[in-house]
Design a protein around this motif. Structure first.
Motif, PDB file in Angstrom:
ATOM      1  N   VAL A   1     -12.973  39.633 -17.411  1.00  0.00           N
ATOM      2  CA  VAL A   1     -11.551  39.873 -17.178  1.00  0.00           C
ATOM      3  C   VAL A   1     -10.750  39.152 -18.258  1.00  0.00           C
ATOM      4  CG1 VAL A   1      -9.637  39.568 -15.565  1.00  0.00           C
ATOM      5  CG2 VAL A   1     -11.917  40.097 -14.701  1.00  0.00           C
ATOM      6  N   TYR A   2      -9.764  39.840 -18.839  1.00  0.00           N
ATOM      7  CA  TYR A   2      -8.938  39.299 -19.909  1.00  0.00           C
ATOM      8  C   TYR A   2      -7.471  39.399 -19.505  1.00  0.00           C
ATOM      9  CZ  TYR A   2     -13.183  39.483 -22.631  1.00  0.00           C
ATOM     10  OH  TYR A   2     -14.457  39.285 -23.072  1.00  0.00           O
ATOM     11  N   THR A   3      -6.675  38.465 -20.009  1.00  0.00           N
ATOM     12  CA  THR A   3      -5.246  38.411 -19.692  1.00  0.00           C
ATOM     13  C   THR A   3      -4.437  38.656 -20.954  1.00  0.00           C
ATOM     14  OG1 THR A   3      -5.670  36.808 -17.945  1.00  0.00           O
ATOM     15  CG2 THR A   3      -3.402  36.984 -18.728  1.00  0.00           C
TER      16      THR A   3
ATOM     17  N   LEU B   1      -0.495  38.371 -22.322  1.00  0.00           N
ATOM     18  CA  LEU B   1       0.807  37.772 -22.033  1.00  0.00           C
ATOM     19  C   LEU B   1       1.872  38.409 -22.913  1.00  0.00           C
ATOM     20  CD1 LEU B   1      -0.158  33.984 -22.006  1.00  0.00           C
ATOM     21  CD2 LEU B   1       0.227  35.453 -20.042  1.00  0.00           C
TER      22      LEU B   1
ATOM     23  N   LYS C   1       2.508  38.881 -17.434  1.00  0.00           N
ATOM     24  CA  LYS C   1       1.094  38.943 -17.771  1.00  0.00           C
ATOM     25  C   LYS C   1       0.450  40.099 -17.026  1.00  0.00           C
ATOM     26  CE  LYS C   1      -0.696  35.624 -14.446  1.00  0.00           C
ATOM     27  NZ  LYS C   1      -1.469  34.402 -14.270  1.00  0.00           N
ATOM     28  N   ALA C   2      -0.585  40.637 -17.645  1.00  0.00           N
ATOM     29  CA  ALA C   2      -1.352  41.726 -17.050  1.00  0.00           C
ATOM     30  C   ALA C   2      -2.820  41.483 -17.398  1.00  0.00           C
ATOM     31  CB  ALA C   2      -0.877  43.069 -17.591  1.00  0.00           C
ATOM     32  N   GLU C   3      -3.694  41.950 -16.535  1.00  0.00           N
ATOM     33  CA  GLU C   3      -5.117  41.751 -16.742  1.00  0.00           C
ATOM     34  C   GLU C   3      -5.831  43.093 -16.901  1.00  0.00           C
ATOM     35  OE1 GLU C   3      -6.507  39.446 -13.427  1.00  0.00           O
ATOM     36  OE2 GLU C   3      -5.844  37.576 -14.352  1.00  0.00           O
TER      37      GLU C   3
ATOM     38  N   ARG D   1     -10.110  44.609 -17.440  1.00  0.00           N
ATOM     39  CA  ARG D   1     -11.541  44.245 -17.303  1.00  0.00           C
ATOM     40  C   ARG D   1     -12.343  45.051 -18.330  1.00  0.00           C
ATOM     41  NH1 ARG D   1     -14.182  42.086 -13.105  1.00  0.00           N
ATOM     42  NH2 ARG D   1     -12.370  42.410 -11.778  1.00  0.00           N
TER      43      ARG D   1
END
Length: 118
Positions: A98-100, A102, A111-113, A115
């Motif tokens: 999982v990556y964020t 910004l 922020k959004a994530e 995968r």
């Protein structure tokens, strides 16, 4: 004389009501701008690419950052005076996880994530 006092009181009351209505409308516009989402990602689960979309009402300076992890470096894009931005990010070299992302600029931080699936 009573008529003049009555008319002045009526005028003052109507001015106060008008000012209150105008402030309420302005407050609603500011609240809706704050609740508006400026950062969107597609797809949320990716194997090859993630598309990043940024949308502002007016041209704004902002940065888009993919937060780093021990396995990959942080990536930053600094953009000046843009109202919209679109970027496709190649995620084939990233490990699964999982990556964020910004978004900072114009008084907002979002922020959004996403995968990465292998």
């Amino acid at each position: 004389m009573r008529f003049m006092l009555f008319m002045m009181a009526l005028l003052i009351t109507s001015n106060l009501l008008f000012a209150q209505q105008r402030d309420n409308k302005t407050g609603r516009k500011q609240e809706s701008a704050k609740s508006e989402q400026h950062l969107k990602l597609y797809p949320i689960e990716a194997t090859t690419y993630v598309n990043v979309y940024v949308e502002f009402q007016t041209p704004t300076d902002f940065t888009v950052t993919i937060v780093g992890s021990p396995l990959n470096d942080e990536r930053i894009w600094k953009l000046r005076a843009k109202s919209s931005y679109q970027q496709s990010i190649d995620v084939t070299q990233l490990p699964a996880g999982v990556y964020t992302i910004l978004l900072k600029g114009g008084g907002i931080e979002e922020k959004a994530e996403f995968r990465v699936k292998k």
